[in-house]
Design a protein around this motif. Structure first.
Motif, PDB file in Angstrom:
ATOM      1  N   LEU A  73       0.849  -1.247  -0.078  1.00  0.00           N
ATOM      2  CA  LEU A  73       0.198   0.193  -0.106  1.00  0.00           C
ATOM      3  C   LEU A  73       0.768   1.106   0.022  1.00  0.00           C
ATOM      4  N   GLU A  74       2.274   1.091  -0.063  1.00  0.00           N
ATOM      5  CA  GLU A  74       2.994   2.334  -0.072  1.00  0.00           C
ATOM      6  C   GLU A  74       2.740   3.230  -1.192  1.00  0.00           C
ATOM      7  N   ASP A 132      -3.826  -6.870   3.097  1.00  0.00           N
ATOM      8  CA  ASP A 132      -3.234  -5.666   3.931  1.00  0.00           C
ATOM      9  C   ASP A 132      -4.453  -5.434   4.850  1.00  0.00           C
ATOM     10  N   ASP A 172       2.931   4.881  11.261  1.00  0.00           N
ATOM     11  CA  ASP A 172       2.848   4.078  10.010  1.00  0.00           C
ATOM     12  C   ASP A 172       2.033   4.764   8.986  1.00  0.00           C
ATOM     13  N   THR A 227       0.968   4.164   6.214  1.00  0.00           N
ATOM     14  CA  THR A 227      -0.176   3.546   5.357  1.00  0.00           C
ATOM     15  C   THR A 227      -1.236   3.081   6.341  1.00  0.00           C
ATOM     16  N   TYR A 275      -9.175   2.645   3.736  1.00  0.00           N
ATOM     17  CA  TYR A 275      -8.713   2.649   2.361  1.00  0.00           C
ATOM     18  C   TYR A 275     -10.384   2.414   1.569  1.00  0.00           C
ATOM     19  N   LYS A 317      -6.354   5.998  -0.348  1.00  0.00           N
ATOM     20  CA  LYS A 317      -6.308   5.903   0.824  1.00  0.00           C
ATOM     21  C   LYS A 317      -7.034   7.436   1.220  1.00  0.00           C
ATOM     22  N   LYS A 335      -6.322  -0.337   7.439  1.00  0.00           N
ATOM     23  CA  LYS A 335      -4.875  -1.311   7.851  1.00  0.00           C
ATOM     24  C   LYS A 335      -4.386  -0.776   8.940  1.00  0.00           C
TER      25      LYS A 335
END
Length: 366
Positions: A3-4, A227, A272, A274, A278, A288, A320
């Motif tokens: 998902l980066e 994820d 984080d 990420t 989403y 996102k 996530k």
């Protein structure tokens, strides 16, 4: 999939005053809810008490989850399918996989109409105790601000949802043949079955991360599903779901046994980047979406999709958890969702009531 590199979704944002005045254009509503939209709208410029209510309610999610196990057990309702009071490990993320990553506290929002109402009338639906059972409230000696702050914040969210519904009614009246004028606002304001869910996503330690990775290894997962370790991809079965922004807290550095009225110290952001919400857009793209801390978001659910014959579509989404930047920390994520839903006898399709529809959803999930 990773998902980066997922794109940041630009959700449509409107002010509370625009909703009150009815000045939102059809173009704006199309961008928010139309065929190429994210199916979500963000409302800014909320009442002055929103910030303090949010801080109290979301902090109480961590305080609640830290209560002794026997006290949490006393706050559960097996007869209501764990959809009133505390619930942990009762919901399936996907077939055969039970959700232990988060704890939920469910509340019936009939109190929106009267402080004495704690659930919908049970007269015609004795099998739907998840909507008719009275709420279970934690003892004030354990969580002094829990009940009062949840009631007040849920009321504020439903009031705002009704204004979003009014805007949707204007849009639907122009675009859906035979649409009943004012239908959605009437449903939101008149419902005795709207449900609130206070969510506490537990801190994930290194061992849990490895277990999740091992479980996912070899799965032929759909995009995003490998994820979504905190909350699997799903649709809400509401009409409109009101969401606060998430509160990220480092529980390692805070006393969870002595609740403070002002709440916990909140991190400025998740460690984080990420982690978060989403959404799979109407065009199939996963993006996102960040909800600003001083705003509310509203997204569409399955009941509205049925009612509008697919013109407003339910939004597939997942959450996530934080996996990076956790060294020496216990990062939890707290949020509140309020699901505005039709009354049990309201038809969502010809010959199909919301009670019929809800039975199927609950049987599949719990």
């Amino acid at each position: 999939m990773g998902l980066e590199n997922i794109a940041q979704g630009q959700a449509v944002t409107v002010s509370l005053k625009e909703l009150i005045d009815g000045t939102i254009s059809f173009n704006t509503l199309t961008e928010a809810f139309g065929p190429e939209s994210l199916g979500i709208i963000i409302v800014k410029d909320l009442p002055a008490n929103f910030a303090s209510l949010r801080a109290q309610v979301l902090s109480n999610a961590s305080y609640l989850a830290a209560l002794p196990e026997e006290e949490l057990e006393s706050l559960t309702s097996p007869s209501a399918k764990y959809l009133v009071g505390w619930s942990h490990g009762k919901e399936t993320l996907r077939p055969g996989v039970y959700d232990t990553y988060k704890g939920s506290y469910y509340l019936n929002c009939a109190f929106y109409h009267s402080a004495t109402l704690e659930g919908a009338p049970a007269d015609n639906h004795p099998d739907l105790s998840e909507y008719t059972a009275p709420n279970i409230w934690p003892a004030a000696t354990s969580l002094p601000t829990f009940e009062s702050s949840v009631r007040e914040l849920c009321t504020l969210i439903i009031d705002t949802a009704a204004l979003v519904a009014r805007a949707c009614d204007r849009f639907a009246g122009e675009n859906i043949e035979g649409y009943e004028a004012g239908y959605l606002e009437r449903v939101v304001r008149g419902s005795l079955t709207s449900k609130a869910r206070l969510l506490h996503y537990f801190p994930v330690d290194n061992q849990q991360q490895q277990q999740a990775a091992d479980a996912a290894e070899g799965e032929d997962a759909a995009a995003g599903e490998d994820d979504d370790d905190w909350c699997a991809t799903h649709l809400d079965h509401s009409c409109l779901t009101g969401l606060t922004s998430a509160m990220f807290v480092d529980e390692a550095g805070q006393d969870l046994t002595h609740p403070r009225e002002e709440g916990l110290v909140e991190l400025q952001a998740s460690p984080d980047p990420t982690a978060g919400l989403y959404i799979k857009s109407r065009t199939g793209q996963i993006v996102k979406v960040n909800i600003p801390r001083d705003c509310l978001a509203f997204q569409t659910g399955e009941a509205l999709q049925l009612i509008t014959r697919g013109q407003f579509r339910a939004v597939p989404h997942f959450v996530k958890g934080a996996r990076k930047g956790l060294e020496g920390r216990r990062i939890a994520r707290n949020t509140l969702a309020v699901f505005t839903q039709p009354n049990l006898d309201e038809e969502v399709q010809p010959g199909v009531t919301f009670a019929d529809f809800a039975r199927g959803v609950v049987a599949k999930t719990y």
